[in-house]
Structures are given as structure tokens and as C-alpha cells.
Design a protein around this motif. Structure first.
Motif, PDB file in Angstrom:
ATOM      1  N   TRP A  49     -21.380  49.727  18.368  1.00  0.00           N
ATOM      2  CA  TRP A  49     -21.245  51.111  18.812  1.00  0.00           C
ATOM      3  C   TRP A  49     -22.564  51.685  19.317  1.00  0.00           C
ATOM      4  N   LYS A 107      -4.303  51.886  22.103  1.00  0.00           N
ATOM      5  CA  LYS A 107      -3.391  50.854  21.611  1.00  0.00           C
ATOM      6  C   LYS A 107      -3.525  50.794  20.100  1.00  0.00           C
ATOM      7  N   ASP A 158      -7.616  50.165  19.947  1.00  0.00           N
ATOM      8  CA  ASP A 158      -8.399  49.944  21.173  1.00  0.00           C
ATOM      9  C   ASP A 158      -8.270  51.219  21.997  1.00  0.00           C
ATOM     10  N   ASP A 189      -5.505  48.706  13.779  1.00  0.00           N
ATOM     11  CA  ASP A 189      -6.478  48.247  14.763  1.00  0.00           C
ATOM     12  C   ASP A 189      -6.264  49.055  16.041  1.00  0.00           C
ATOM     13  N   GLN A 206     -13.485  50.070  20.017  1.00  0.00           N
ATOM     14  CA  GLN A 206     -12.527  49.339  19.186  1.00  0.00           C
ATOM     15  C   GLN A 206     -12.910  49.559  17.716  1.00  0.00           C
ATOM     16  N   TYR A 207     -11.915  49.822  16.900  1.00  0.00           N
ATOM     17  CA  TYR A 207     -12.190  50.091  15.496  1.00  0.00           C
ATOM     18  C   TYR A 207     -10.933  49.854  14.663  1.00  0.00           C
ATOM     19  N   ARG A 208     -11.145  49.815  13.355  1.00  0.00           N
ATOM     20  CA  ARG A 208     -10.046  49.602  12.407  1.00  0.00           C
ATOM     21  C   ARG A 208     -10.045  50.739  11.396  1.00  0.00           C
ATOM     22  N   ARG A 260      -9.639  53.759  25.162  1.00  0.00           N
ATOM     23  CA  ARG A 260     -10.364  53.897  26.431  1.00  0.00           C
ATOM     24  C   ARG A 260     -10.267  55.359  26.847  1.00  0.00           C
ATOM     25  N   SER A 284     -15.225  52.871  25.864  1.00  0.00           N
ATOM     26  CA  SER A 284     -14.316  51.841  25.366  1.00  0.00           C
ATOM     27  C   SER A 284     -14.725  51.556  23.929  1.00  0.00           C
TER      28      SER A 284
END
Length: 533
Positions: free
Chosen positions: A370, A247, A261, A259, A409-411, A263, A407
């Protein structure tokens, strides 16, 4: 895989759009043909990717290779998407979407979908390929592609509203997804440069080819009418060893911020699992330039790897163009960020009109913990600027085994400078020459290093005092070690100098920073030196 559904009639598509609540003026009136609606959710897409990973990989049947092979570089360059057919051309939101055509170098069909909510439920409609979306010569081989062939990728065009309205959105874009899982964005200086990727599998693993999974489907969320800064896009990733869902929430402000997300699910074991990979080009810089290799002083999209590790240390690792492929690992726990940066912003250092001094830096900001792993840097030899020969990514500590899931998440910050600048002085140049002293016989095999730092902490060094050079290496001998202010009148501009006599012919990792007393003045300079080069 390609879904070869027949085209809908334009009138039927418009009626279906109206029934779903999608704005006809944004999708139907501009000539795009859409499929029947199908339910969509992020969770359902993740579940589908997980289910796919439990089954053997089934590659899509080749799509008319005898046609695609004829769409070579020149033929592809003559195929232009007509902005009159752009998705969201007249809104809602600010950013129209245009599409890349398939060709010899982009043969994997990618299916594009538009999303809309009706009574709280999300539905997806596929944008069905038609050659009428593109302008192309009458004899273009692309005209022989079968119906519903698909696209190669997409662009987000500049805003048709607001601050970016001064740019012609039909001619300017700020994000591009094209080829495997590659994507790029511009920074504040309105230039493309390095790329990001969804995942990197087995990069530089001996006797094992690198695998390049592809984004095979994209879903564009219809923006709210008052949304003038962002776009949300979902993607399905498929490959022999992995499936995944991404995403992307992409913001166009002064820089480009994404941003993400992600998986991911492994079908089989992976020797080197590269998460959040960055890919760039480094040919040569002020550090080492072979005699008369090119007329320009420097050629690179990035000049170093920056790391802000979990312990709070700031690290700068200048890039190399090695004689053979090299892999470096920087172990860490809970990293705060890393990126491939273009610090040298002087046109005079490039002398080229392609804008190397404007190439964006790309910084990765982890969102969440992480855990343990390493930032790894792969440097591959190159003899030209057309090859991306540098890859950096995060590798988890645990082995990547079939059945594992991730999974993350990062920017991503596509910027001019680091988004979280260090209070320490930054390394701005690494220069290498013959060791020894002028006017005296030069010792064989000895190299002199000049490492330059610039920053406010170095302006506080008392008059008559020189910073201490803290310098280490795994092996070899240092001599003539000292620091001096660079005599150019720039406050806080110092350089550390030293000679290095190597032991053996294997690469040597060096480490250096400047301090006064107990006060650290600079970030940590790391360098991998190859004796004899």
C-alpha cells in the motif's frame, strides 16, 4: 441511475433462462422476473467506471419521493422479502440472496443482476423489481411505487446446506449491503455490529460536507453446485467525486472473510480520501462514564483501534467520545493491518440483551504494497448509542486529485479476536480517575491512569520483579509511575499506573508499554487525553 425497463412475462423469462443455460428452478420458478441478457466482465465494468469518471456526475432523477417519504421506519419494517422468492433459493451453491425494499431512509435505487457463463462468456440479467416479491400490508405505500423501481440492498442468507444448516436460512443472514456504500457481516458470535464502507470522502473536513457515494449496481456470480462456502459479488460505485468497481469474494466459515479487489477513479479533488473505511459506535466504556448517563456500565460496538504497522509494532488506541470532532493520524509505510475491535467480551460489563459483548471485530489485511500513508481515526461526539461516531481508514500520502486512480486489494476479517494475534500482552482496559493519593488532598487537574495488560509474556516476569513502565507524552508531567500485578489470580494480568498533570487545554497523545531489560512485554498503548474531561 435507474433503468426503467418493462417487466418480462414469466413464461418468456423462463424460456430466455433456458436458452442462456441458467437454472430455471433457481431463478424463474421462484417468481423472480429477469431482463434480457447482456455481456459482462470485470474488466469491462472497470472500463465503464473509468469512462464515467471522465464525465460530469449526473445524479439519477428522484424516484417517486412522495411515495418513498411515506415508507417511514414503521412502514418499512412491515415490508418483508418473501424467502420463497430468494435468488438461488434451491441452489446452485449454499447461500440464497434476499433483497431490501426502498423507503424514506434508503431512496437510491440499486439494480441487482445475476451472472452466468455460457460457452466461456459471462452474461448479466437484471432482477426486475416487483412488489410481489415482498409481503406487505394491503395499504402499504410501497404498492404505489412505479414498475421496475429497484431495490435498496441485499442480504446473503445462511447456508441451506452444511454446517450452517442448523440455522434457518430464511430467518438468518450473514452479510448485508444497505445504504450508500455500507455493508456489514457477522463474526463467530453470530452478531452484527460495526460496518465497512466502499470509500469515505472528506470525513470531518472543516467547511466541506462529507460525500456518500453509492453502490448502484450489484452482480451476483452464479456459484458452482459444489461451492458451499463462498459467494462472489461485483459492485459499481458512483458519486459526484468518484466512480469505482469492487469485486467481493465472501467466505462463510467460522468467521466471515472477504477478499476485495477495488478500483477507483476520482472525478474531482478530495481533501481527505479514506480508503477501506470502517464505521462503528463508541458511546462510553470503563475509561470515562459521565455520572448517571445510562444504567449500563458500557455501551459500544468497538472499544479500540488496533494497528500492526510496517515496522512490526503492535499498537492499541482506546476509543474516545470527545467533546468535539477529533482526527488522529498514524503515519505508516506498507502497513500489515489495522482494525476496529471489540475486545471486551464480558456480558457483565454491558448488562444488556442486545449483545454488545458479541459484536464482531473487523480487521483489514492489506494484500500487496500500500506504500506510504496513514491510518486515520475520526472520533465524533455522541450522546446516544444510535449514532455511528467512529471512522477509521487508510489515507495515501499523495494528494487525491481529480483524474487519480487507485487499485487496492485487501482482506476483511469479521472475527471474534484479531486474526493475527500478537505474541505480546494485550491492553484490556484503560481506567481514569482523580490523581493523588487516598487520604490526602487531591491536586486539581491531575488524572490517575490505570492501563491493564494481559498475556503470556507477563507470566514470565520473575517473582519480586516489576516490569518497567515506558511512558511518554508530547507535554505535561508524569508522577507516581509503577506497575503491579492485578490481584485477581489471573496469570499475566498487570497494570501500569501513573498520574498525569497536563500543560494547557489541548488534547495530549500519550504512549506506554511494559518491558523488562531489553524485552518488550506488551503492545504499545496510545491514548489521546482531553484535559478537563
Amino acid at each position: 441511475m435507474l433503468d426503467r425497463r418493462s417487466f418480462l412475462a414469466a413464461g418468456g423469462a423462463a424460456a430466455a433462462l433456458a436458452a442462456l443455460g441458467l437454472p430455471e428452478e433457481a431463478l424463474a420458478a421462484n417468481g423472480l422476473q429477469l431482463s434480457q441478457p447482456a455481456p459482462f466482465s470485470f474488466d469491462a465494468l472497470v472500463a465503464q467506471a473509468k469512462s464515467l469518471a471522465a464525465r460530469p456526475y449526473a445524479a439519477a432523477a428522484p424516484l417517486a419521493p412522495e411515495v418513498l417519504d411515506r415508507i417511514d421506519y414503521d412502514a418499512h419494517g412491515k415490508i418483508k422479502f418473501d424467502p420463497a422468492n430468494a435468488l438461488f433459493r434451491d441452489g446452485p451453491g449454499a447461500f440464497p440472496v434476499t433483497f431490501f425494499h426502498l423507503g424514506r431512509y434508503f431512496q437510491t435505487p440499486v439494480r441487482m443482476h445475476v451472472l452466468e457463463n455460457t460457452d466461456g462468456d459471462a452474461f448479466a440479467r437484471e432482477v426486475l423489481y416487483s412488489p410481489t416479491y415482498f409481503s406487505m400490508p394491503p395499504d402499504s405505500p410501497a404498492r404505489a411505487l412505479p414498475p421496475g423501481a429497484g431495490f435498496a440492498g441485499f442480504r446473503l442468507q445462511e447456508s441451506r446446506l452444511g454446517d450452517q444448516a442448523k440455522l434457518d436460512w430464511q430467518k438468518n443472514d450473514w452479510v448485508a449491503f444497505l445504504g450508500a456504500s455500507y455493508f456489514r457481516a457477522i463474526g463467530e458470535l453470530y452478531q452484527y455490529g460495526l460496518s465497512a464502507r466502499g470509500i469515505a470522502l472528506d470525513v470531518a473536513v472543516p467547511d466541506k460536507p462529507e460525500e456518500f457515494p453509492s453502490f448502484t449496481r450489484f452482480y451476483f456470480e452464479t456459484p458452482a453446485a459444489n461451492n458451499t462456502t463462498s459467494m462472489t459479488v461485483y459492485a459499481l460505485l458512483e458519486g459526484p467525486s468518484v466512480t469505482g468497481v469492487f469485486k467481493f469474494v465472501m467466505q462463510r466459515t467460522k468467521a466471515v472473510i472477504m477478499d476485495i479487489d477495488a478500483r477507483m477513479f476520482l472525478r474531482r479533488d478530495v481533501s481527505r480520501l479514506g480508503l477501506v473505511p470502517l464505521t462503528s459506535m463508541y458511546w462510553y466504556s470503563e475509561t470515562i462514564k459521565p455520572t448517571a448517563i445510562d444504567w449500563r456500565p458500557e455501551v459500544h460496538d468497538s472499544d479500540g483501534l488496533a494497528i500492526w504497522n510496517g515496522a512490526g509494532e503492535r499498537i492499541w488506541r482506546p476509543l474516545n467520545n470527545p467533546t468535539q470532532t477529533r482526527a488522529s493520524a498514524f503515519a505508516d509505510t506498507k502497513p500489515r493491518g489495522f482494525g476496529l475491535l471489540q475486545r471486551d467480551r464480558s456480558f457483565d460489563h454491558y448488562q444488556d440483551g442486545v449483545g454488545y459483548e458479541k459484536r464482531p471485530s473487523l480487521w483489514i489485511e492489506p494484500l500487496g504494497d500500500w506504500g506510504e500513508g496513514s491510518v486515520q481515526l475520526i472520533e465524533i461526539p455522541t450522546d446516544d448509542e444510535i449514532h455511528d461516531n467512529v471512522v477509521a481508514f487508510w489515507v495515501p500520502k499523495a494528494d487525491a486529485k481529480a483524474g487519480a486512480s487507485y487499485s487496492l486489494q485487501y482482506r476483511l476479517h469479521w472475527t471474534d479476536q484479531e486474526p493475527f494475534p500478537s505474541p505480546l500482552a494485550r491492553c484490556m482496559a484503560t481506567r481514569i480517575g482523580r490523581g493523588g493519593q487516598p487520604g490526602q488532598p487531591r491536586p486539581q487537574g491531575v488524572r490517575k491512569f490505570m492501563v491493564e495488560f494481559v498475556g503470556q509474556p507477563l507470566t514470565t516476569v520473575p517473582f519480586g520483579v516489576k516490569p518497567e513502565v515506558v511512558l511518554t507524552a508530547a507535554r505535561g508531567k508524569f508522577s507516581y509511575i509503577f506497575a503491579e500485578a492485578v490481584p485477581n489470580g489471573v496469570p499475566g494480568h498487570w497494570r501500569a499506573q501513573f498520574d498525569f498533570t497536563p500543560e494547557g487545554n489541548e488534547p495530549v497523545d500519550m504512549r506506554l508499554y511494559l518491558k523488562t531489560g531489553d524485552k518488550t512485554l506488551t503492545e504499545t498503548w496510545l491514548y489521546q487525553y482531553q484535559p478537563g474531561v
